[in-house]
Structure formats: structure tokens, C-alpha cells
Scaffold this active site. Sequence first.
Site, mmCIF file in Angstrom:
data_model
loop_
_atom_site.group_PDB
_atom_site.id
_atom_site.type_symbol
_atom_site.label_atom_id
_atom_site.label_comp_id
_atom_site.label_asym_id
_atom_site.label_seq_id
_atom_site.Cartn_x
_atom_site.Cartn_y
_atom_site.Cartn_z
ATOM 1 C CG MET A 11 -1.916 -1.175 1.175
ATOM 2 S SD MET A 11 -3.432 -0.860 2.060
ATOM 3 C CE MET A 11 -2.821 -0.607 3.705
ATOM 4 C CD GLN A 39 -1.834 -9.066 3.957
ATOM 5 O OE1 GLN A 39 -2.646 -8.173 4.056
ATOM 6 N NE2 GLN A 39 -0.580 -8.847 3.651
ATOM 7 C CG HIS A 85 6.752 -2.000 2.349
ATOM 8 N ND1 HIS A 85 6.670 -0.861 3.113
ATOM 9 C CD2 HIS A 85 5.511 -2.543 2.366
ATOM 10 C CE1 HIS A 85 5.439 -0.713 3.558
ATOM 11 N NE2 HIS A 85 4.714 -1.720 3.135
ATOM 12 C CG LEU A 141 7.164 1.489 -0.605
ATOM 13 C CD1 LEU A 141 7.927 1.252 -1.910
ATOM 14 C CD2 LEU A 141 6.275 0.300 -0.286
ATOM 15 C CB SER A 173 2.756 2.362 6.260
ATOM 16 O OG SER A 173 3.427 1.504 5.379
HETATM 17 P P1 AMP Z 1 1.357 -3.033 3.433
HETATM 18 O O1 AMP Z 1 1.928 -1.961 2.577
HETATM 19 O O2 AMP Z 1 1.238 -2.683 4.868
HETATM 20 O O3 AMP Z 1 0.084 -3.620 2.841
HETATM 21 O O4 AMP Z 1 2.401 -4.223 3.393
HETATM 22 C C1 AMP Z 1 2.822 -4.806 2.181
HETATM 23 C C2 AMP Z 1 3.594 -6.060 2.480
HETATM 24 O O5 AMP Z 1 4.739 -5.741 3.263
HETATM 25 C C3 AMP Z 1 2.769 -7.079 3.289
HETATM 26 O O6 AMP Z 1 3.019 -8.392 2.800
HETATM 27 C C4 AMP Z 1 3.307 -6.905 4.680
HETATM 28 O O7 AMP Z 1 3.197 -8.055 5.489
HETATM 29 C C5 AMP Z 1 4.768 -6.574 4.408
HETATM 30 N N1 AMP Z 1 5.357 -5.870 5.547
HETATM 31 C C6 AMP Z 1 4.868 -4.767 6.158
HETATM 32 N N2 AMP Z 1 5.629 -4.442 7.231
HETATM 33 C C7 AMP Z 1 6.623 -5.369 7.279
HETATM 34 C C8 AMP Z 1 7.732 -5.578 8.158
HETATM 35 N N3 AMP Z 1 7.968 -4.785 9.201
HETATM 36 N N4 AMP Z 1 8.539 -6.626 7.917
HETATM 37 C C9 AMP Z 1 8.309 -7.453 6.869
HETATM 38 N N5 AMP Z 1 7.274 -7.312 6.006
HETATM 39 C C10 AMP Z 1 6.445 -6.274 6.209
#
Ligand code: AMP
Length: 281
Positions: A30, A152, A37, A33, A185
Site C-alpha cells: 500500500m 494475511q 517492504h 514504503l 507505515s
Molecule cells: P502493506 O503496505 O502494509 O500492505 O504491506 C505490504 C507487504 O509488506 C505485506 O506483505 C506486509 O506483510 C509486508 N510488511 C509490512 N511491514 C513489514 C515488516 N515490518 N517486515 C516485513 N514485512 C512487512
Amino acid sequence: MKIIKKIDLLRKDLSPLKLKGRTIGFVPTMGALHNGHLSLVKCAKKENDVVVVSIFVNPAQFSPHEDFKKYPRDLKKDAKALSGFCDFIFAPSVDELYPDGFSSFVEIKGLNDRLCGQSRKGHFRGVATVVTKLLNIVMPQRAYFGQKDAQQAVLIKKMTTDLNFPVKISVLPIIREPDGLAMSSRNVYLSAKERMDAVVLFQAIKSAERLAAQGMRDSGKIVKVLTDFISRKSSACIDYVEIVDPDELEPVKAIERKALLLLAVYIGRTRLIDNTVLRIK
Ligand code: AMP
């Protein structure tokens, strides 16, 4: 690196690469970043010829009272962070993914309504629907998700297996700030005081890991210790603390070999999640 906003243009660019036998790695995000990410994107780069990152704040996964409008958006900054690691950024508009008359949704029975699904009604239906659409648009060989969003990840694995998506799902470890707070985020919403308090989630999971390593199998007892510990922070309000089976996410009374500890805690008005695998020696 190309930024593409239209489905047909992305398909047009990817199709000759696929015909040449290039492998595609896909990371749905989303935006806003951070290094969490980027860890997924770097892994996708290592394992594939071509990397596609989607940046789309998906309205279908936000309830009306949630932060869809104020969710941080900065495509320029995200593009800068991705340069060198990614070949295509797919950043569609809401109308591009949900045109007028859109009415098809994907639900994973059982997994949808538990844990985060209880306080975020419709959230996982929105996630499953958008991930289905994005996988159908990009058609990657591999897609990458973070363990940070443990429910998820389980749900996406189940959905892609149940519905025969020809994609390998990789789930990568949680990336943390130096003090242990899981990168998110939403951390930008925290005030300075809340940011300090937020480390309570990490401290809680560390103490649960210690208790399990010492042989405490009783989930109820561990949950009670953590609940008391987190509640001592005045800015913290627990949504849930649960210990579940890592594959089915069913609650477990006693930890057999390993179990998944999941936390969702409001720090002020910001809802944070974290998790860890508890192992009995
Ligand atoms: P989001 O932008 O929050 O939808 O996250 C996109 C992807 O990044 C999802 O698969 C999340 O699980 C992963 N993600 C978000 N935060 C982290 C983190 N701290 N460590 C590893 N992966 C993450």
C-alpha cells in the site's frame, strides 16, 4: 523502472517478457514504503528476472471509521526507494481496480472473521479480493508477503491453494526498528511518547518467547502475563492477545511444539500488530 497506472499497459509490457521466459516476482504493497517492504522487494529481485511492486491503498480493506483517507501516500518517495530493485511499479487508481458496477468479492471462510477480522469487519474480504485481482493482472511466478501480517499470510496461502493460483507464495520475516518495534507505515501516526510506549508489543512477545522456552505451555497463563504487562502502559489498549495454531489459526489451550502468538494493541489511536512463533524446547 517504469511507473504504470493502467492494467492493460502493464499487461502489454509484461507479456513479451513472459514470452521470452523471464520470471516475474511480485510484491503487493500500500506504499509508504519502509525497510520491511524493501526486504520483500530485494528477495524478489534475487529470485526473479523481473520485479513488479504494486502500490495501491485498497479502500475495500478499510472499514468506514478507519484511516483510508489519511493513510500516508507519497509515490515519488516510494519510487525513489524502489529504484534499482524494481522494474515496474503498478500504481492504479481506485477506479482502475474498482470500476462502476464492481461486485465480485473473495472470502476465505473461517479465517476471515477471526483475530484481526473481528475488529476489522470486511478487512480480509478486501485483502483477498485485491490480491486476487493483482495476481490475475500481474500473473507472477512468485509473490512475496511479510510475516508481520501473519493472518494475511495464512489467508493468502490458503486462498492461492484453494483456488489453484499458479504462484508460489513466500512469507518473509518481520523487519524491526532498532528497539524492536515492527516497521509499519502506520508508525508515523505515533506521537513521540506513543512511539516510546509502542515498544511494549515487542517486549511482550520477547517475554512470551522466554516463558515458552522455560517450558510454560499453558496459553491462558502466557496471555494473562502479557495482558497485565501491556496494560501497565497508559496509552495501550489491547484489541487481542491470542495463541493459535500457526497453520489454521485455531486457538490452542496448551502449546505442543510451537504456536503463533498474535497481538493487536492500540497505542493511543493507532492500532499496531505484531507476532512471533513460540517454541517449547
Ligand atoms: P502493506 O503496505 O502494509 O500492505 O504491506 C505490504 C507487504 O509488506 C505485506 O506483505 C506486509 O506483510 C509486508 N510488511 C509490512 N511491514 C513489514 C515488516 N515490518 N517486515 C516485513 N514485512 C512487512
